[in-house]
Design an enzyme around this catalytic site. Structure first.
Site, PDB file in Angstrom:
ATOM      1  N   HIS A   8      -0.855   6.361   8.212  1.00 30.95           N
ATOM      2  CA  HIS A   8      -0.052   7.345   7.468  1.00 30.95           C
ATOM      3  C   HIS A   8      -0.810   8.666   7.285  1.00 30.95           C
ATOM      4  CE1 HIS A   8       3.742   5.566   6.260  1.00 30.95           C
ATOM      5  NE2 HIS A   8       3.144   4.457   5.874  1.00 30.95           N
ATOM      6  N   GLN A  32       3.152   9.761   1.708  1.00 30.82           N
ATOM      7  CA  GLN A  32       4.428   9.106   1.426  1.00 30.82           C
ATOM      8  C   GLN A  32       5.083   9.608   0.144  1.00 30.82           C
ATOM      9  OE1 GLN A  32       2.722   4.968   2.228  1.00 30.82           O
ATOM     10  NE2 GLN A  32       4.895   4.727   2.708  1.00 30.82           N
ATOM     11  N   HIS A  53      -2.559   0.219   8.516  1.00 26.67           N
ATOM     12  CA  HIS A  53      -1.219   0.766   8.316  1.00 26.67           C
ATOM     13  C   HIS A  53      -1.290   2.033   7.452  1.00 26.67           C
ATOM     14  CE1 HIS A  53       3.246   0.313   7.524  1.00 26.67           C
ATOM     15  NE2 HIS A  53       2.887   1.101   6.529  1.00 26.67           N
ATOM     16  N   GLU A  54      -2.012   1.948   6.335  1.00 26.38           N
ATOM     17  CA  GLU A  54      -2.098   3.099   5.427  1.00 26.38           C
ATOM     18  C   GLU A  54      -2.921   4.238   6.021  1.00 26.38           C
ATOM     19  OE1 GLU A  54      -0.005   3.261   3.068  1.00 26.38           O
ATOM     20  OE2 GLU A  54       0.534   1.148   3.175  1.00 26.38           O
ATOM     21  N   GLY A  73       0.815  -1.200   0.000  1.00 28.68           N
ATOM     22  CA  GLY A  73       0.000   0.000   0.000  1.00 28.68           C
ATOM     23  C   GLY A  73       0.849   1.250   0.000  1.00 28.68           C
ATOM     24  N   CYS A 105       7.437  -1.017   5.598  1.00 30.30           N
ATOM     25  CA  CYS A 105       6.923   0.237   5.065  1.00 30.30           C
ATOM     26  C   CYS A 105       7.819   0.699   3.928  1.00 30.30           C
ATOM     27  CB  CYS A 105       6.875   1.292   6.166  1.00 30.30           C
ATOM     28  SG  CYS A 105       6.168   2.866   5.655  1.00 30.30           S
ATOM     29  N   LEU A 106       7.199   1.198   2.853  1.00 31.85           N
ATOM     30  CA  LEU A 106       7.968   1.702   1.719  1.00 31.85           C
ATOM     31  C   LEU A 106       8.824   2.904   2.101  1.00 31.85           C
ATOM     32  CD1 LEU A 106       5.308   1.384  -1.126  1.00 31.85           C
ATOM     33  CD2 LEU A 106       7.270  -0.104  -0.676  1.00 31.85           C
TER      34      LEU A 106
END
Length: 179
Positions: free
Chosen positions: A142, A59, A138-139, A54, A96-97
């Site tokens: 953010h 981000q 998680h997203e 995601g 995480c990216l």
């Protein structure tokens, strides 16, 4: 999804420590061509990233409440998602990216129910469990400037290749949420 030549672009994913990741995203006022372009760019960025599930707009530097995800069953696009219900409990690994090559165990709800807008500006409800529920939480974190390292169990991240443990408190001190 209609795509023309040079209409979308892969964006740079902000690394851990960038102050934008700790800011709260603003709601999307209307689904317009700019938001559709953002969604398309986010999809390109997501699918170009290794180990992806995601991506939230903050981000890539856009403080808007927009998420794209593909947790294995196809693309999901969320605009202004709102958590309606959470139940159960699961503890599992997350990465995480914005913090590549590290993972840690995080406790999350096992089932979630959210309301969101789609790219046509229509409201829909999504119920999820297990891995998809984890990804959604998680997203959505953010969007509020919360990172998975803020929720790590056992206070340690693990480097994915070396297995080396990193104390999460040392990392959190480098990036405090803005509230």
């Amino acid at each position: 999804m209609k795509r023309g030549v040079n209409t979308t672009a892969e964006k740079t994913i902000l690394p851990f420590g960038d102050p934008v990741l700790r800011k709260k995203a603003k709601p999307v006022e209307e689904v317009n061509p700019r938001i559709l372009k953002l969604l398309d760019d986010m999809v390109d960025t997501l699918y170009a990233a290794e180990g992806r599930a995601g991506l939230a707009a903050p981000q890539i530097g856009f403080l808007r409440r927009v998420i794209v995800m593909d947790c294995g069953d196809g693309l999901i696009e969320l605009i202004n998602p709102v958590m309606l219900d959470m139940s159960g409990e699961q503890v599992g690994p997350e990465g995480c990216l914005s913090f590549p090559m590290h993972s840690g165990f995080v406790k999350r709800a096992n089932q979630v129910k959210i309301s969101s807008l789609n790219r046509q500006g229509e409201t829909f409800v999504l119920e999820a469990e297990g891995y998809l529920a984890r990804c959604i939480q998680h997203e959505m974190d953010h969007l509020d400037g919360v990172l998975y390292i803020d929720r790590i169990e056992g206070n340690a991240l693990i480097h994915d290749e070396t297995g080396r443990k990193v104390n999460v408190f040392d990392i959190i001190r480098l990036s405090k949420p803005e509230h």
